[in-house]
Motif scaffolding. Structure first.
Motif: not given
Length: 413
Positions: A39-54, A384-390
């Motif tokens: 999800l993080a990678d595909h959101l980043s590909l769409r131009g979103h600024d993504v930070t994961v906190y773990t 329906h179930y590719s990560w791009e769709r998700v």
């Protein structure tokens, strides 16, 4: 895949025990790690600024890591810098939440997406007073776990109360299947604040490999998953006793050389011996991720027979490999496996093993139907179930949540 994407957002993903950087195969490393990473990678590909906190779970981890996909991963100092079973992490969530609050006061995200219930407690603490909406994905619900595991459930005793409070406090809950929606509503979550976006699979990795199997050899059944009783591998073994000229491979658990010390592996061996099929059952142990498409493509049927399953990634991985699935009619299977189109759904009732064997025999005796189901399964995954769709679906939820009225987020009391 969508050709247009919502406006760029500053997205904070909170995943307290499941790092997107983790190597899969550990006791608490699995589907959630993959979900957050993809999800993080595909959101980043769409131009979103993504930070994961773990959570920082090792002494040598850097405070921040930038992934090749442009995602920032922040290792939060909460509790010891060591691996801790996820059911023991609740005590460290106030510290985790305080860290988030300090970070987000300095750099306010547009939306926070919490993964797992404990992440929800930390996220809601972190946004207090900021007006930032929180989206919650549970990945697994304590109500379902308690119902099926009873006294064997190792969750903290307050889990159910906290999960319900999170559902009422967050701005929107993301369910992964229709069955989960009903569970959430029964918990007291407002149906109007629930959206459904499934889990995904990479159809480039999980794809058909090789040609048709040798028709002269035994028919091959495959079951995949962690070696725990609820996965129903014993059902597959008992059914095999009534399916002649077939073999069963079970992939999962520790590496093959360590299976002798695995209690569930020993139990499954005894079940195979009791039913006279020990020579037709092979426990493979852990199978590398890169080998799974080969293993699934070489099977005539993939069996996914858990007593319960929050979503169930194995059926869509198999379908992506053009392999039909026989699955129990539980959880996400009810959405992913279309009975009579991509495979067959069977009752989770362990008293129905004769019926399960009959379903397997019927399918194995009809190669044309197997091929048709396989083609339909692959098409369903692509639709329906590719990560791009998700990622598209999740991003739309984020955008609508940000545009909505001020957040209902707040502390869980």
């Amino acid at each position: 895949m969508s050709t247009t994407h919502p406006a760029s957002l500053r997205v904070a993903l909170v995943s307290e025990h499941a790092s997107p950087l983790a190597e899969l195969g550990g006791p608490d490393a699995g589907g959630q790690n993959v979900y957050v990473a993809q999800l993080a990678d595909h959101l980043s590909l769409r131009g979103h600024d993504v930070t994961v906190y773990t959570r920082r779970d090792g002494p040598g981890l850097p405070p921040e890591v930038l992934t090749p996909g442009g995602v920032k991963v922040v290792h939060v100092p909460a509790g010891p810098a060591a691996r801790v079973p996820k059911d023991e992490l609740l005590a460290f969530m106030p510290e985790f939440g305080s860290f988030l609050a300090r970070h987000w006061r300095a750099a306010r995200p547009d939306v926070v997406h919490a993964h797992f219930w404990m992440s929800g407690t930390a996220a809601l603490c972190g946004v207090r007073g900021l007006g930032v909406p929180v989206v919650q994905t549970y990945h697994a619900l304590g109500t379902v776990k308690k119902r099926h595991q009873g006294p064997e459930d190792t969750s903290p005793p307050q889990r159910l109360t906290i999960e319900a409070a999170i559902g009422r406090a967050c701005r929107r809950t993301l369910a992964t299947c229709a069955d989960e929606v009903e569970e959430l509503v029964a918990m007291g979550v407002d149906r109007d604040r629930i959206s459904v976006v499934p889990c995904g699979v990479d159809p480039r990795h999980f794809a058909p490999v090789g040609g048709p199997r040798d028709a002269a050899g035994p028919r091959r059944l495959l079951a995949v998953g962690r070696l725990v009783r609820r996965k129903g591998f014993d059902r597959a073994i008992r059914a095999l006793a009534e399916v002649p000229d077939a073999e069963l491979l079970v992939a999962g658990g520790p590496e093959a050389g360590l299976l002798f010390a695995e209690p569930e592996a020993e139990r499954l061996r005894k079940v195979a011996e009791e039913h006279g099929v020990a020579d037709r059952v092979t426990l493979l142990g852990a199978v590398p991720h890169e080998r799974m498409p080969h293993l699934m493509s070489e099977a005539d049927l993939v069996l996914s027979l858990p007593d319960y399953e929050p979503f169930g990634i194995v059926p869509i991985e198999a379908m992506a490999c053009r392999t039909p699935v026989v699955a129990t009619a539980v959880g996400g299977h009810l959405d992913t496996v279309v009975d009579g189109v991509t495979g067959a759904l069977v009752a989770p009732d362990r008293g129905q093993d004769h019926r399960l064997a009959e379903v397997i025999r019927t399918l194995l005796d009809d190669p044309e139907r197997l091929a048709r189901y396989g083609r339909a399964g692959r098409a369903r995954v692509l639709a329906h179930y590719s990560w791009e769709r998700v990622a598209d679906g999740v991003a739309r939820v984020y955008s609508s949540t940000v545009r909505a009225t001020p957040s209902l987020s707040g502390a869980v009391r």
